[in-house]
Design a protein around this motif. Sequence first.
Motif, PDB file in Angstrom:
ATOM      1  N   ALA A   1       0.797  -1.230   0.000  1.00 19.47           N
ATOM      2  CA  ALA A   1       0.000   0.000   0.000  1.00 19.47           C
ATOM      3  C   ALA A   1       0.829   1.280   0.000  1.00 19.47           C
ATOM      4  O   ALA A   1       0.313   2.342  -0.350  1.00 19.47           O
ATOM      5  N   GLN A   2       2.106   1.193   0.357  1.00 17.79           N
ATOM      6  CA  GLN A   2       2.938   2.386   0.329  1.00 17.79           C
ATOM      7  C   GLN A   2       3.099   2.904  -1.102  1.00 17.79           C
ATOM      8  O   GLN A   2       3.270   4.100  -1.314  1.00 17.79           O
ATOM      9  N   CYS A   3       3.061   2.011  -2.071  1.00 15.03           N
ATOM     10  CA  CYS A   3       3.301   2.393  -3.470  1.00 15.03           C
ATOM     11  C   CYS A   3       2.156   2.051  -4.419  1.00 15.03           C
ATOM     12  O   CYS A   3       2.155   2.522  -5.553  1.00 15.03           O
ATOM     13  N   HIS A   4       1.232   1.206  -3.973  1.00 17.63           N
ATOM     14  CA  HIS A   4       0.166   0.741  -4.861  1.00 17.63           C
ATOM     15  C   HIS A   4      -1.209   0.899  -4.215  1.00 17.63           C
ATOM     16  O   HIS A   4      -1.349   0.790  -3.013  1.00 17.63           O
ATOM     17  N   ALA A   5      -2.201   1.105  -5.068  1.00 16.87           N
ATOM     18  CA  ALA A   5      -3.608   0.986  -4.705  1.00 16.87           C
ATOM     19  C   ALA A   5      -4.203  -0.022  -5.683  1.00 16.87           C
ATOM     20  O   ALA A   5      -3.589  -0.354  -6.699  1.00 16.87           O
TER      21      ALA A   5
ATOM     22  N   GLN B   1      -3.610   4.552  -9.762  1.00 15.16           N
ATOM     23  CA  GLN B   1      -2.147   4.614  -9.793  1.00 15.16           C
ATOM     24  C   GLN B   1      -1.654   5.482  -8.647  1.00 15.16           C
ATOM     25  O   GLN B   1      -2.210   6.550  -8.376  1.00 15.16           O
ATOM     26  N   VAL B   2      -0.618   5.029  -7.958  1.00 18.51           N
ATOM     27  CA  VAL B   2       0.031   5.811  -6.906  1.00 18.51           C
ATOM     28  C   VAL B   2       1.476   5.972  -7.388  1.00 18.51           C
ATOM     29  O   VAL B   2       1.692   6.446  -8.488  1.00 18.51           O
ATOM     30  N   VAL B   3       2.457   5.548  -6.625  1.00 11.51           N
ATOM     31  CA  VAL B   3       3.848   5.545  -7.087  1.00 11.51           C
ATOM     32  C   VAL B   3       4.013   4.486  -8.173  1.00 11.51           C
ATOM     33  O   VAL B   3       4.654   4.696  -9.185  1.00 11.51           O
ATOM     34  N   GLY B   4       3.399   3.333  -7.939  1.00 11.62           N
ATOM     35  CA  GLY B   4       3.386   2.244  -8.908  1.00 11.62           C
ATOM     36  C   GLY B   4       2.006   2.112  -9.524  1.00 11.62           C
ATOM     37  O   GLY B   4       1.077   2.833  -9.155  1.00 11.62           O
ATOM     38  N   PRO B   5       1.865   1.179 -10.441  1.00 11.98           N
ATOM     39  CA  PRO B   5       0.588   1.035 -11.149  1.00 11.98           C
ATOM     40  C   PRO B   5      -0.543   0.540 -10.254  1.00 11.98           C
ATOM     41  O   PRO B   5      -0.302  -0.109  -9.237  1.00 11.98           O
TER      42      PRO B   5
END
Length: 117
Positions: A25-29, A33-37
Amino acid sequence: MQSVTASAQTDEVAAGDALFKGNCAQCHAVNEQVVGPALAGISKRRPVAWILPWVKNSSKVVASGDEYGVALFNKFNKQQMPSFALSDKEITSIIAYINSQEGNVAAREVAVVVGCQ
């Protein structure tokens, strides 16, 4: 027998929820899209046999020349996804959780828009 299967699926999704929140969850939802796809549809885009090594060590997959992995790496500004020491079962639980959540944000947004009119 079906209730045992449904219970096992519920347990798998619950385990995947906790693992997702603790590792992803730090980079993805799931649905954005957040930091990652966004991860919605991941099991439709890539087979589990590809996802497992990617989660465990994406840099190794990229270094192997895997076309999809290299394209994903490049699309996200060569931001390296960290490696995770997760078991295959833990990763498949995360996938089960992602699959259970696909589309939930869109459904909530539609309900809010309809409620405002």
